[in-house]
Scaffold this motif. Structure first.
Motif, short mmCIF file in Angstrom:
data_model
loop_
_atom_site.label_atom_id
_atom_site.label_comp_id
_atom_site.label_asym_id
_atom_site.label_seq_id
_atom_site.Cartn_x
_atom_site.Cartn_y
_atom_site.Cartn_z
N GLU A 355 -14.79 -8.84 -56.64
CA GLU A 355 -14.96 -8.36 -58.02
C GLU A 355 -15.32 -9.51 -58.96
N THR A 356 -14.65 -10.66 -58.77
CA THR A 356 -14.95 -11.83 -59.59
C THR A 356 -16.38 -12.32 -59.37
N MET A 357 -16.79 -12.34 -58.11
CA MET A 357 -18.14 -12.81 -57.79
C MET A 357 -19.21 -11.92 -58.38
N VAL A 367 -14.87 -1.19 -65.01
CA VAL A 367 -14.03 -1.60 -63.89
C VAL A 367 -13.88 -0.48 -62.87
N ALA A 368 -13.58 0.71 -63.33
CA ALA A 368 -13.36 1.82 -62.41
C ALA A 368 -14.62 2.13 -61.60
N THR A 369 -15.78 2.06 -62.27
CA THR A 369 -17.04 2.35 -61.59
C THR A 369 -17.33 1.32 -60.50
N ALA A 372 -14.93 1.63 -57.54
CA ALA A 372 -15.28 2.79 -56.70
C ALA A 372 -16.44 2.44 -55.78
N GLN A 373 -17.41 1.69 -56.31
CA GLN A 373 -18.54 1.27 -55.49
C GLN A 373 -18.08 0.33 -54.39
N MET A 374 -17.16 -0.57 -54.72
CA MET A 374 -16.67 -1.52 -53.73
C MET A 374 -15.85 -0.79 -52.65
N ALA A 375 -15.04 0.17 -53.06
CA ALA A 375 -14.24 0.94 -52.09
C ALA A 375 -15.13 1.74 -51.17
N SER A 376 -16.27 2.18 -51.69
CA SER A 376 -17.21 2.94 -50.87
C SER A 376 -17.98 2.03 -49.92
N ALA A 377 -18.23 0.78 -50.33
CA ALA A 377 -19.05 -0.13 -49.54
C ALA A 377 -18.27 -0.78 -48.41
N ILE A 378 -17.06 -1.26 -48.70
CA ILE A 378 -16.28 -2.01 -47.71
C ILE A 378 -15.33 -1.06 -46.99
N GLY A 405 -6.81 6.28 -59.18
CA GLY A 405 -6.95 5.78 -60.53
C GLY A 405 -7.96 4.65 -60.54
N ASP A 406 -7.54 3.48 -61.05
CA ASP A 406 -8.40 2.30 -61.07
C ASP A 406 -8.08 1.34 -59.94
#
Length: 464
Positions: A355-357, A367-369, A372-378, A405-406
């Motif tokens: 997220e920091t990178m 942040v939530a968007t 969600a993208q990161m949770a879907s990708a990894i 949630g977030d």
């Protein structure tokens, strides 16, 4: 269930057939330990004398046109002739040793050559011309190896970096490079290095380890190995997380061994060190700016370009900056089965670092968007660590479940349970299934990958 007192996941990095870190082979089992012999004062004086005579006798530029064996034969002939003509008061062993050192100076990396021949050494750390340390079995030891002076050390550094088309000087005093065997090199020189040029070499061996070696060495249970293989074959996007020197690249190499041979793989690295076994591989490497500050090609540039190369798998040696955004987008747009590594102390920290990178890319997401993208990708995070006893271990496998949630939720599938320290300071414990059946278990079945559910049960022990 295996015991870590016998071996660990990443114990001795550069043993016979090591890659970034030797997976589970105890250092005491290594037999190819080179003798590191320090020249006596008399030998040193004659070495300098013969070396200088050689420089005036032989055109070194012609040696570059010869094969290595022919060049060494010429050097030996001249050196022995010079010592005979000058009636050097040296025995046969001393003469051979002096000739070997001169060969190393002209054709190799000088005083570092004996260290590079020692397969038990995983790291070589040069802190100026008069202080050289090595790592064996996770422990640091000071050697008696020295360079003549800063200029001598700088010549060796220049030989390393120039061989891969890079440069190091006052205007560009830091560089990453690699040796012929794939070993990773970092060098930094004055004015940034106050006590003289500094070189760090992470060793790589020729023979590659497979998951079968890990099971044989007791580094993994068969159940955990089956899960890792299934995750890669099912084209899950996997993030390998760990601290510096914990063995991330080594594990990435092992995981890549599960990629089917008929898939097209594109690798992206700052300094090429991955050693994938597949026949259809395109290897890409970043490029630093030239002396005018132009021509730089970043990892982000290469990730973007790789998407136009019809990759079936994208393997990024390590995400360090804004390329994390492009990597996530690739994972979310049909490039399943991607693998990469990241520096982090836990699986949760690894997601935080991603997220920091991404924020470094200059793109602002809610942040939530983004999460969600990161949770879907990894799909999963594999955590490895280097313990205080110097051993490297796989300590956790966690599946990314989704969002609440977030917050990104994760489920731990395997966990290293530490029990105690023995009298020799070794960490004792076991890698155990937590009892959680991952969500991807159903995906495995749908893709025809058979996996007994018993491997996820805590009472399941492959050793009995």
């Amino acid at each position: 269930m295996f015991r870590t007192t016998e071996s660990s996941l990443l114990s001795a990095e550069a043993g016979s057939g090591a890659i970034e870190s030797k997976l589970g082979r105890p250092a005491e089992q290594e037999s190819n330990t080179a003798e590191i012999r320090v020249l006596s004062t008399l030998e040193s004086e004659w070495k300098e004398s013969v070396h200088q005579e050689l420089l005036t006798t032989v055109d070194l530029s012609l040696l570059d046109t010869l094969q290595d064996s022919q060049a060494r034969a010429q050097i030996k002939e001249v050196c022995h002739r010079v010592m005979s003509e000058k009636s050097a008061p040296l025995n046969v062993e001393q003469r051979q040793h002096i000739v070997q050192r001169i060969e190393d100076e002209i054709l190799g990396l000088g005083p570092l050559e004996p260290l590079l021949q020692d397969s038990t050494i995983s790291d070589i750390l040069v802190n100026g011309p008069k202080q050289v340390y090595v790592e064996r079995g996770g422990k640091l030891y000071e050697t008696e190896v020295v360079f003549n002076d800063n200029r001598h050390l700088l010549n060796v550094i220049d030989r390393i970096v120039s061989s891969v088309g890079r440069r190091i000087d006052e205007s560009s005093p830091m560089v990453d490079a690699r040796l012929k065997d794939g070993s990773r090199v970092n060098a930094i020189i004055p004015p940034l290095a106050l006590d003289g040029p500094s070189v760090s070499i992470r060793r790589f061996g020729v023979d590659l380890l497979t998951v079968d070696h890990l099971i044989e060495f007791g580094s993994l249970t068969e159940g955990c190995a089956k899960v890792l293989e299934a995750m890669v074959r099912a084209r899950m996007n996997i993030l390998v997380s760990g601290g510096t020197g914990s063995g991330k690249t080594t594990l990435l190499n092992v995981l890549s061994g599960f990629i089917p041979a008929d898939e097209r793989v594109v690798t992206i690295e700052d300094s090429a060190e991955l050693q994938l076994r597949q026949p259809h591989i395109v290897r890409l490497e970043t490029r630093p700016p030239n002396i005018e500050g132009r021509g730089e090609v970043t990892a982000r540039d290469l990730v973007r370009n790789s998407l136009r190369m019809r990759p079936e798998r994208i393997v990024v040696g390590e995400v360090r900056g804004s390329e994390a955004l492009d990597m996530l987008q690739a994972m979310n747009t049909g490039h399943d089965g991607s693998l990469t590594t990241i520096h982090a102390n836990s699986a949760r920290d690894a997601l935080g670092r991603v997220e920091t990178m991404v924020s470094m890319s200059g793109v602002n997401f809610p942040v939530a968007t983004f999460r969600a993208q990161m949770a879907s990708a990894i799909d999963a995070v594999i955590q490895i660590e280097r313990s205080e006893d110097g051993r490297r271990r796989l300590v956790s496998i966690q599946e990314v479940d989704g969002m609440e949630g977030d917050i990104i939720t994760m489920s731990e599938i395997f966990s290293f349970v530490r029990t105690r320290m023995d009298e020799d300071g070794n960490v004792m414990g076991e890698l155990r299934p937590t009892g959680v059946v991952p969500k991807f278990y159903r995906t495995l079945s749908s893709k025809g990958i058979e996996m007994p559910i018993s491997v996820f049960q805590p009472e399941h022990d492959e050793s009995h």
